[in-house]
Design an enzyme around this catalytic site. Sequence first.
Site, PDB file in Angstrom:
ATOM      1  N   TYR A  51       2.896 -16.832  -2.762  1.00  0.00           N
ATOM      2  CA  TYR A  51       3.632 -17.361  -3.915  1.00  0.00           C
ATOM      3  C   TYR A  51       4.856 -18.184  -3.484  1.00  0.00           C
ATOM      4  O   TYR A  51       5.794 -18.361  -4.271  1.00  0.00           O
ATOM      5  CB  TYR A  51       4.047 -16.219  -4.847  1.00  0.00           C
ATOM      6  N   PHE A  59      11.952 -15.099 -11.150  1.00  0.00           N
ATOM      7  CA  PHE A  59      11.040 -13.950 -11.173  1.00  0.00           C
ATOM      8  C   PHE A  59      10.382 -13.681  -9.814  1.00  0.00           C
ATOM      9  O   PHE A  59       9.564 -12.774  -9.693  1.00  0.00           O
ATOM     10  CB  PHE A  59       9.964 -14.142 -12.250  1.00  0.00           C
ATOM     11  N   ARG A  87      -9.775 -21.235 -14.716  1.00  0.00           N
ATOM     12  CA  ARG A  87      -8.484 -21.314 -15.425  1.00  0.00           C
ATOM     13  C   ARG A  87      -8.711 -21.119 -16.930  1.00  0.00           C
ATOM     14  O   ARG A  87      -7.902 -20.484 -17.611  1.00  0.00           O
ATOM     15  CB  ARG A  87      -7.817 -22.671 -15.184  1.00  0.00           C
ATOM     16  N   THR A  93      -0.878 -18.207 -18.765  1.00  0.00           N
ATOM     17  CA  THR A  93      -0.099 -17.282 -17.927  1.00  0.00           C
ATOM     18  C   THR A  93       0.469 -16.131 -18.752  1.00  0.00           C
ATOM     19  O   THR A  93       0.386 -14.964 -18.358  1.00  0.00           O
ATOM     20  CB  THR A  93       1.067 -18.061 -17.250  1.00  0.00           C
ATOM     21  N   ARG A 104      -6.884 -12.804 -19.787  1.00  0.00           N
ATOM     22  CA  ARG A 104      -5.491 -12.392 -20.009  1.00  0.00           C
ATOM     23  C   ARG A 104      -5.262 -11.908 -21.437  1.00  0.00           C
ATOM     24  O   ARG A 104      -4.498 -10.970 -21.659  1.00  0.00           O
ATOM     25  CB  ARG A 104      -4.549 -13.533 -19.613  1.00  0.00           C
ATOM     26  N   HIS A 117      -5.235 -13.880 -10.871  1.00  0.00           N
ATOM     27  CA  HIS A 117      -4.788 -15.170 -10.343  1.00  0.00           C
ATOM     28  C   HIS A 117      -6.010 -16.056 -10.194  1.00  0.00           C
ATOM     29  O   HIS A 117      -7.077 -15.572  -9.821  1.00  0.00           O
ATOM     30  CB  HIS A 117      -4.138 -15.010  -8.959  1.00  0.00           C
ATOM     31  N   GLU A 128      -6.127 -21.365  -0.244  1.00  0.00           N
ATOM     32  CA  GLU A 128      -6.046 -19.935  -0.566  1.00  0.00           C
ATOM     33  C   GLU A 128      -7.259 -19.175  -0.029  1.00  0.00           C
ATOM     34  O   GLU A 128      -7.123 -18.057   0.490  1.00  0.00           O
ATOM     35  CB  GLU A 128      -5.913 -19.768  -2.092  1.00  0.00           C
TER      36      GLU A 128
HETATM   37  P1  IDP Z   1      -0.599 -18.900 -13.186  1.00  0.00           P
HETATM   38  O1  IDP Z   1      -0.851 -17.569 -12.498  1.00  0.00           O
HETATM   39  O2  IDP Z   1      -1.087 -18.894 -14.617  1.00  0.00           O
HETATM   40  O3  IDP Z   1      -1.100 -20.078 -12.382  1.00  0.00           O
HETATM   41  P2  IDP Z   1       2.152 -19.548 -12.317  1.00  0.00           P
HETATM   42  O4  IDP Z   1       3.139 -20.326 -13.112  1.00  0.00           O
HETATM   43  O5  IDP Z   1       1.584 -20.172 -11.077  1.00  0.00           O
HETATM   44  O6  IDP Z   1       0.990 -19.076 -13.324  1.00  0.00           O
HETATM   45  O7  IDP Z   1       2.880 -18.179 -11.921  1.00  0.00           O
HETATM   46  C1  IDP Z   1       2.343 -17.332 -10.946  1.00  0.00           C
HETATM   47  C2  IDP Z   1       2.497 -15.903 -11.415  1.00  0.00           C
HETATM   48  O8  IDP Z   1       3.884 -15.586 -11.497  1.00  0.00           O
HETATM   49  C3  IDP Z   1       1.970 -15.620 -12.822  1.00  0.00           C
HETATM   50  O9  IDP Z   1       0.569 -15.407 -12.871  1.00  0.00           O
HETATM   51  C4  IDP Z   1       2.749 -14.377 -13.196  1.00  0.00           C
HETATM   52  O10 IDP Z   1       2.216 -13.205 -12.572  1.00  0.00           O
HETATM   53  C5  IDP Z   1       4.119 -14.689 -12.575  1.00  0.00           C
HETATM   54  N1  IDP Z   1       5.026 -15.344 -13.546  1.00  0.00           N
HETATM   55  C6  IDP Z   1       4.979 -16.635 -13.965  1.00  0.00           C
HETATM   56  N2  IDP Z   1       5.966 -16.897 -14.854  1.00  0.00           N
HETATM   57  C7  IDP Z   1       6.670 -15.740 -14.958  1.00  0.00           C
HETATM   58  C8  IDP Z   1       7.838 -15.370 -15.729  1.00  0.00           C
HETATM   59  O11 IDP Z   1       8.420 -16.163 -16.466  1.00  0.00           O
HETATM   60  N3  IDP Z   1       8.260 -14.067 -15.587  1.00  0.00           N
HETATM   61  C9  IDP Z   1       7.640 -13.165 -14.760  1.00  0.00           C
HETATM   62  N4  IDP Z   1       6.556 -13.484 -14.026  1.00  0.00           N
HETATM   63  C10 IDP Z   1       6.075 -14.749 -14.123  1.00  0.00           C
END
Ligand code: IDP
Length: 140
Positions: A51, A59, A87, A93, A104, A117, A128
Amino acid sequence: MATERTFSILKPDATRRNLTGKINAVFEEKGLRIVAQKRIQMTQQMAETFYGVHKERPFFKDLVSFMTSGPVVVQVLEGEDAVAKNREIMGATNPANAAEGTIRKLFAESIEANSVHGSDSPENAAIEIAYFFAGNEIVG
Ligand code: IDP
């Protein structure tokens, strides 16, 4: 559209609630084939690397802590247009914004503990997959 591979993780909230079979059933019903899969415990270093793109986000620390809080299942999914398709199957998300029928929407606990993920581009999918799997662990 060509057959493609994407990288997937069933996150600790999913393994903790014994949801791996239910989530895999969604992938398979929607036409994605699980061509590699293993259950691992992510280390802090693995989670921070994986990440890394989010390391300046507020976060980040909590996310690394969540991703190392229990086992995860890492997977390679194969199918037509697999990256975009997964996706779509995963949903937004934040589960509050996820469409009906998405993983989700069905299973996520929160924006952080959102069960799955999935790679966001074919380029990232290749990076990845190579990070978690040796070539001979993927059997298409
Ligand atoms: P994605 O998993 O839908 O691609 P990303 O923006 O890449 O979303 O974020 C990676 C992961 O980080 C998310 O799946 C979630 O677990 C966590 N995450 C993203 N935004 C937040 C937030 O605003 N608060 C807490 N965790 C977050």
